[in-house]
Write a protein that holds these residues in place. Sequence first.
Motif, PDB file in Angstrom:
ATOM      1  N   LYS A 197      -3.363   0.612  -3.992  1.00 20.54           N
ATOM      2  CA  LYS A 197      -3.072  -0.910  -3.413  1.00 20.54           C
ATOM      3  C   LYS A 197      -2.171  -1.458  -4.786  1.00 20.54           C
ATOM      4  O   LYS A 197      -2.583  -1.097  -5.636  1.00 20.54           O
ATOM      5  CB  LYS A 197      -4.174  -1.714  -3.095  1.00 20.54           C
ATOM      6  CG  LYS A 197      -3.962  -3.076  -2.972  1.00 20.54           C
ATOM      7  CD  LYS A 197      -5.372  -4.216  -3.055  1.00 20.54           C
ATOM      8  CE  LYS A 197      -5.081  -5.320  -3.038  1.00 20.54           C
ATOM      9  NZ  LYS A 197      -6.219  -6.169  -2.875  1.00 20.54           N
ATOM     10  N   TYR A 250       1.097  -1.095   0.011  1.00 20.43           N
ATOM     11  CA  TYR A 250      -0.020   0.030  -0.061  1.00 20.43           C
ATOM     12  C   TYR A 250       0.908   1.116   0.062  1.00 20.43           C
ATOM     13  O   TYR A 250       1.654   1.485   1.057  1.00 20.43           O
ATOM     14  CB  TYR A 250      -0.872   0.074   1.217  1.00 20.43           C
ATOM     15  CG  TYR A 250      -1.893  -0.990   1.373  1.00 20.43           C
ATOM     16  CD1 TYR A 250      -3.150  -0.940   0.714  1.00 20.43           C
ATOM     17  CD2 TYR A 250      -1.664  -2.498   1.613  1.00 20.43           C
ATOM     18  CE1 TYR A 250      -4.162  -2.011   0.496  1.00 20.43           C
ATOM     19  CE2 TYR A 250      -2.538  -3.415   1.454  1.00 20.43           C
ATOM     20  CZ  TYR A 250      -3.727  -3.303   1.005  1.00 20.43           C
ATOM     21  OH  TYR A 250      -4.570  -4.197   0.939  1.00 20.43           O
ATOM     22  N   ILE A 278      -4.248   6.983  -1.766  1.00 24.24           N
ATOM     23  CA  ILE A 278      -3.609   5.391  -1.340  1.00 24.24           C
ATOM     24  C   ILE A 278      -3.814   4.734  -2.454  1.00 24.24           C
ATOM     25  O   ILE A 278      -5.037   4.489  -2.963  1.00 24.24           O
ATOM     26  CB  ILE A 278      -3.941   5.129   0.053  1.00 24.24           C
ATOM     27  CG1 ILE A 278      -3.610   5.983   0.840  1.00 24.24           C
ATOM     28  CG2 ILE A 278      -3.415   3.703   0.251  1.00 24.24           C
ATOM     29  CD1 ILE A 278      -3.951   5.635   2.455  1.00 24.24           C
ATOM     30  N   VAL A 325      -6.380   0.934   6.459  1.00 24.84           N
ATOM     31  CA  VAL A 325      -6.168   0.899   5.097  1.00 24.84           C
ATOM     32  C   VAL A 325      -6.456  -0.441   4.785  1.00 24.84           C
ATOM     33  O   VAL A 325      -5.627  -1.372   5.497  1.00 24.84           O
ATOM     34  CB  VAL A 325      -4.838   1.402   4.470  1.00 24.84           C
ATOM     35  CG1 VAL A 325      -4.860   1.108   3.025  1.00 24.84           C
ATOM     36  CG2 VAL A 325      -4.696   2.970   4.873  1.00 24.84           C
TER      37      VAL A 325
END
Length: 366
Positions: A190, A181, A188, A232
């Motif tokens: 991934k 991440y 953000i 997250v």
Amino acid sequence: MGLNKLKPAFLFLILALFALGACNQDAIFHEISEATKPLEARIKGTPTNMVVFTRGGRQVLYVASGSSLYAYTGTDWDKDPYKISNPGGIIRSLAATSGYLYALTYSGLRRISTTGTAWEPIADSSSLEIVCAAGNRVFVGKRVDDQYSISYLDEGNFSLHVLQSNTGELTGVAFNGQDYYLSTKKRIYKVTGTNNTVGFSVNKEFMGIISLENGTPSAIVAIEREGELYWVNDGGVTSASKDVGNYASGALALWQNSAGTTLLLVGHLANLSYSSSTSYTYGYKELVLVNGTISGDFKEPGTNPTSMHTGGNYTSSIGKYPVNHLFQAPAAVDSGRILFASTGNQGLWSYRNRSSNGGWQWNAEE
């Protein structure tokens, strides 16, 4: 009303003012009693982040400031065979994998192996602003004019490959045991093992991200500029309903004592522009973690459970300065697991027992 009737009122007012002054004096005397002699920092200026890298057959902590690279082995600084030559140029950030130590300078990215004697430049590494590593993978942030992008490094082919264009400024990377991440000042991302990228559309200026290291997959949290903490995971980004107050510097670290108490440490800023006249409102704050779950709210160090001894000199020392990076040395580097802080223009600091200068305290690392 006669003069005699006014006297008790005047007397009460005078006593009240005296008591208030006495309280202020008590606070001042308390700060003086906590104050310790400032030490001259061995590593001056505004140090980089800290990383651990295997060198000379053992794990060593490395940090840089200016064009100099420094090595710490638990009791000594820059002791052979752990000292590494400077890579050349002003060092902006460091990263480490099991095979290489990376140093990003203003002229590009360089690396050196665990047994190497010379730094190797990586081709096409101009305009890079940050290098980050987690889970044995390396990512870099690039800026061209006002456009940001993120690339990953192929260690085997010694080459950079664009991962995502039109991103925000890269600020960190975390690995949960399965996926990566990346935090940016926009959103953000991934990244899976096959380099597939998913962007979570949360329009926040994320300043840092960290794994809570509580299993696989481990919990991940990120901090945004205005101080709010976020969870997250695969499902996206959600508020943890915890706020460090004012602003976050981006410094994130885990701290643990011998009893297993775990804290999340977060750098705190009173203002986005540092002012020495604003006292005791910088430094960092602590959040208790229990099996990767948040317990309580952010608090200043000094009240149990804490990264310091109860009380301590927090407000009269590190609490006065912006903290850019925090790092607790692993036991393999330092059996005492000393906590370090890279400050803004005050050098590298540490929390340790300085028996000749007042015992346990935050102070510049000598």
